[in-house]
Motif scaffolding. Structure first.
Motif, PDB file in Angstrom:
ATOM      1  N   GLU A 103     -18.140 -10.495   7.653  1.00 24.66           N
ATOM      2  CA  GLU A 103     -17.548  -9.394   8.409  1.00 24.66           C
ATOM      3  C   GLU A 103     -16.530  -9.543   8.839  1.00 24.66           C
ATOM      4  O   GLU A 103     -15.487  -8.883   8.861  1.00 24.66           O
ATOM      5  N   ALA A 104     -16.133 -10.916   9.593  1.00 26.96           N
ATOM      6  CA  ALA A 104     -14.921 -11.045  10.408  1.00 26.96           C
ATOM      7  C   ALA A 104     -13.639 -11.109   9.365  1.00 26.96           C
ATOM      8  O   ALA A 104     -12.575 -10.698   9.468  1.00 26.96           O
ATOM      9  N   ASP A 105     -14.009 -11.896   7.959  1.00 24.04           N
ATOM     10  CA  ASP A 105     -12.819 -11.871   7.115  1.00 24.04           C
ATOM     11  C   ASP A 105     -12.673 -10.313   6.385  1.00 24.04           C
ATOM     12  O   ASP A 105     -11.490 -10.295   6.169  1.00 24.04           O
ATOM     13  N   ARG A 106     -13.680  -9.648   6.381  1.00 23.81           N
ATOM     14  CA  ARG A 106     -13.439  -8.365   5.785  1.00 23.81           C
ATOM     15  C   ARG A 106     -12.370  -7.484   6.863  1.00 23.81           C
ATOM     16  O   ARG A 106     -11.582  -6.672   6.450  1.00 23.81           O
ATOM     17  N   VAL A 107     -12.468  -7.663   8.122  1.00 22.80           N
ATOM     18  CA  VAL A 107     -11.861  -7.071   9.129  1.00 22.80           C
ATOM     19  C   VAL A 107     -10.317  -7.524   9.171  1.00 22.80           C
ATOM     20  O   VAL A 107      -9.499  -6.509   9.129  1.00 22.80           O
ATOM     21  N   ALA A 108     -10.135  -8.870   8.920  1.00 22.09           N
ATOM     22  CA  ALA A 108      -8.798  -9.444   8.873  1.00 22.09           C
ATOM     23  C   ALA A 108      -8.073  -8.906   7.659  1.00 22.09           C
ATOM     24  O   ALA A 108      -6.923  -8.532   7.581  1.00 22.09           O
ATOM     25  N   HIS A 109      -8.855  -9.087   6.431  1.00 19.28           N
ATOM     26  CA  HIS A 109      -8.326  -8.383   5.151  1.00 19.28           C
ATOM     27  C   HIS A 109      -7.745  -6.936   5.176  1.00 19.28           C
ATOM     28  O   HIS A 109      -6.601  -6.799   4.773  1.00 19.28           O
ATOM     29  N   ILE A 115      -6.758  -5.448   8.138  1.00 12.90           N
ATOM     30  CA  ILE A 115      -5.668  -5.280   9.119  1.00 12.90           C
ATOM     31  C   ILE A 115      -4.429  -5.769   8.583  1.00 12.90           C
ATOM     32  O   ILE A 115      -3.497  -5.431   8.531  1.00 12.90           O
ATOM     33  N   ARG A 116      -4.622  -6.894   7.437  1.00 14.10           N
ATOM     34  CA  ARG A 116      -3.527  -7.366   6.845  1.00 14.10           C
ATOM     35  C   ARG A 116      -3.029  -6.350   5.686  1.00 14.10           C
ATOM     36  O   ARG A 116      -2.063  -6.314   4.860  1.00 14.10           O
ATOM     37  N   LYS A 117      -3.877  -5.214   5.373  1.00 18.26           N
ATOM     38  CA  LYS A 117      -3.455  -4.293   4.370  1.00 18.26           C
ATOM     39  C   LYS A 117      -3.353  -4.860   2.788  1.00 18.26           C
ATOM     40  O   LYS A 117      -2.624  -4.660   2.286  1.00 18.26           O
ATOM     41  N   GLU A 118      -4.329  -5.946   2.745  1.00 20.36           N
ATOM     42  CA  GLU A 118      -4.252  -6.437   1.423  1.00 20.36           C
ATOM     43  C   GLU A 118      -4.842  -5.408   0.483  1.00 20.36           C
ATOM     44  O   GLU A 118      -5.901  -4.927   0.818  1.00 20.36           O
ATOM     45  N   ASP A 119      -4.576  -5.504  -0.799  1.00 22.90           N
ATOM     46  CA  ASP A 119      -4.892  -4.626  -1.914  1.00 22.90           C
ATOM     47  C   ASP A 119      -4.901  -3.253  -1.871  1.00 22.90           C
ATOM     48  O   ASP A 119      -5.664  -2.554  -2.209  1.00 22.90           O
ATOM     49  N   LEU A 120      -3.599  -3.030  -0.987  1.00 25.32           N
ATOM     50  CA  LEU A 120      -3.513  -1.274  -0.714  1.00 25.32           C
ATOM     51  C   LEU A 120      -3.292  -0.793  -2.157  1.00 25.32           C
ATOM     52  O   LEU A 120      -2.760  -1.349  -3.446  1.00 25.32           O
ATOM     53  N   ASP A 128      -8.024  -1.082  -2.924  1.00 22.98           N
ATOM     54  CA  ASP A 128      -9.144  -1.402  -1.894  1.00 22.98           C
ATOM     55  C   ASP A 128      -9.317   0.188  -1.153  1.00 22.98           C
ATOM     56  O   ASP A 128      -8.154   0.280  -0.412  1.00 22.98           O
ATOM     57  N   ALA A 129     -10.048   0.881  -1.572  1.00 23.38           N
ATOM     58  CA  ALA A 129     -10.145   2.235  -1.119  1.00 23.38           C
ATOM     59  C   ALA A 129     -10.240   2.157   0.645  1.00 23.38           C
ATOM     60  O   ALA A 129      -9.744   2.923   1.359  1.00 23.38           O
ATOM     61  N   GLU A 130     -10.910   1.003   1.248  1.00 25.47           N
ATOM     62  CA  GLU A 130     -11.023   1.018   2.571  1.00 25.47           C
ATOM     63  C   GLU A 130      -9.484   0.448   3.137  1.00 25.47           C
ATOM     64  O   GLU A 130      -8.990   1.183   4.056  1.00 25.47           O
ATOM     65  N   THR A 131      -8.747  -0.254   2.348  1.00 28.54           N
ATOM     66  CA  THR A 131      -7.409  -0.732   2.975  1.00 28.54           C
ATOM     67  C   THR A 131      -6.476   0.606   2.989  1.00 28.54           C
ATOM     68  O   THR A 131      -5.605   1.122   3.698  1.00 28.54           O
ATOM     69  N   GLN A 132      -6.942   1.290   1.851  1.00 28.67           N
ATOM     70  CA  GLN A 132      -5.876   2.668   1.610  1.00 28.67           C
ATOM     71  C   GLN A 132      -6.081   3.779   2.929  1.00 28.67           C
ATOM     72  O   GLN A 132      -5.399   4.460   3.187  1.00 28.67           O
ATOM     73  N   VAL A 133      -7.734   3.812   3.209  1.00 25.61           N
ATOM     74  CA  VAL A 133      -7.889   4.509   4.509  1.00 25.61           C
ATOM     75  C   VAL A 133      -7.122   4.196   5.553  1.00 25.61           C
ATOM     76  O   VAL A 133      -6.619   4.963   6.324  1.00 25.61           O
ATOM     77  N   LEU A 134      -7.003   2.920   5.951  1.00 21.31           N
ATOM     78  CA  LEU A 134      -6.519   2.097   7.031  1.00 21.31           C
ATOM     79  C   LEU A 134      -4.961   2.694   6.884  1.00 21.31           C
ATOM     80  O   LEU A 134      -4.389   3.125   8.083  1.00 21.31           O
ATOM     81  N   SER A 149      -2.583   8.404   0.323  1.00 19.26           N
ATOM     82  CA  SER A 149      -3.555   9.069  -0.632  1.00 19.26           C
ATOM     83  C   SER A 149      -3.264  10.603  -0.524  1.00 19.26           C
ATOM     84  O   SER A 149      -2.473  10.872   0.354  1.00 19.26           O
ATOM     85  N   ASN A 150      -3.677  11.209  -1.780  1.00 21.28           N
ATOM     86  CA  ASN A 150      -3.408  12.716  -1.649  1.00 21.28           C
ATOM     87  C   ASN A 150      -4.460  13.260  -0.364  1.00 21.28           C
ATOM     88  O   ASN A 150      -3.862  14.290   0.106  1.00 21.28           O
ATOM     89  N   ARG A 151      -5.559  12.795  -0.018  1.00 21.29           N
ATOM     90  CA  ARG A 151      -6.323  13.258   1.241  1.00 21.29           C
ATOM     91  C   ARG A 151      -5.413  12.977   2.528  1.00 21.29           C
ATOM     92  O   ARG A 151      -5.250  13.705   3.314  1.00 21.29           O
ATOM     93  N   GLY A 152      -4.664  11.753   2.269  1.00 22.22           N
ATOM     94  CA  GLY A 152      -3.588  11.495   3.661  1.00 22.22           C
ATOM     95  C   GLY A 152      -2.778  12.560   3.727  1.00 22.22           C
ATOM     96  O   GLY A 152      -2.551  12.965   4.855  1.00 22.22           O
TER      97      GLY A 152
END
Length: 196
Positions: free
Chosen positions: A110-116, A118-123, A126-132, A169-172
């Motif tokens: 979980e901690a690694d995922r949070v860090a991933h 925040i670093r906006k990796e795989d924009l 990665d759907a969640e990085t895109q949301v961020l 994204s389009n939703r953004g």
């Protein structure tokens, strides 16, 4: 209770934000700017993805974690300096948030995922990085754009907007057009949107 570790992590993140020496006035109350920013991020997350997983919620809340400790002017005031500053911030903020997650009892995964996030990796992949990224751009438009618009010429404004909007994204984009802003700012956003 299972969410105690998540509540603890969010509380520790907000405690860190509360130490920001820069204060702003919201509803006649002075609050630390980064705490205000983090709350805005969480608020826009609810609009963008109300069913977001807890790791994304924590990453959203921690995106600017202790940012004031490395001010923009500690790097050259050039494009290269700006990107170096941003890169250092993302890594540092990811490391700090990851440690808070671990200290709160969250798993290493979980901690690694949070860090991933925040670093906006795989924009864009990665759907969640895109949301961020969408949420960060929405907060810029809602909270900082009116002031930014007053300080720069139209060419620079359109350039910065296009860079931000291209990452969204389009939703953004849909949510960006719903933000209450001056007529002039709305026009600039319209010009900068793809096909605008």
């Amino acid at each position: 209770m299972a969410d105690n570790k998540y509540t603890k992590a969010l509380g520790l993140i907000d405690q860190a934000h509360a130490q920001d020496p820069k204060k702003i006035c919201i509803n006649d109350e002075k609050i630390p700017y980064e705490l205000h920013y983090a709350r805005k991020m969480s608020s826009y997350l609810e609009k963008r993805d109300p069913n977001a997983p807890i790791t994304l919620r924590i990453a959203i809340r921690a995106q600017h974690l202790r940012r004031w400790e490395i001010p923009r002017d500690s790097y050259p005031m050039t494009k290269v300096g700006y990107y170096a500053w941003r890169t250092r911030l993302k890594k540092r903020q990811a490391d700090l948030a990851s440690q808070i997650c671990l200290d709160s009892g969250m798993s290493e995964e979980e901690a690694d995922r949070v860090a991933h996030l925040i670093r906006k990796e795989d924009l864009k992949k990665d759907a969640e990085t895109q949301v961020l990224e969408d949420v960060a751009c929405l907060v810029f438009l809602d909270d900082q754009f009116e002031e930014f618009e007053k300080q720069h010429d139209e060419g620079k404004i359109i350039h910065v907007l296009k860079q931000s909007l291209t990452k969204m994204s389009n939703r953004g984009h849909e949510l960006a057009l719903e933000i209450s802003m001056s007529k002039r700012c709305k026009e600039l956003v319209g010009k900068a949107l793809p096909g605008g």
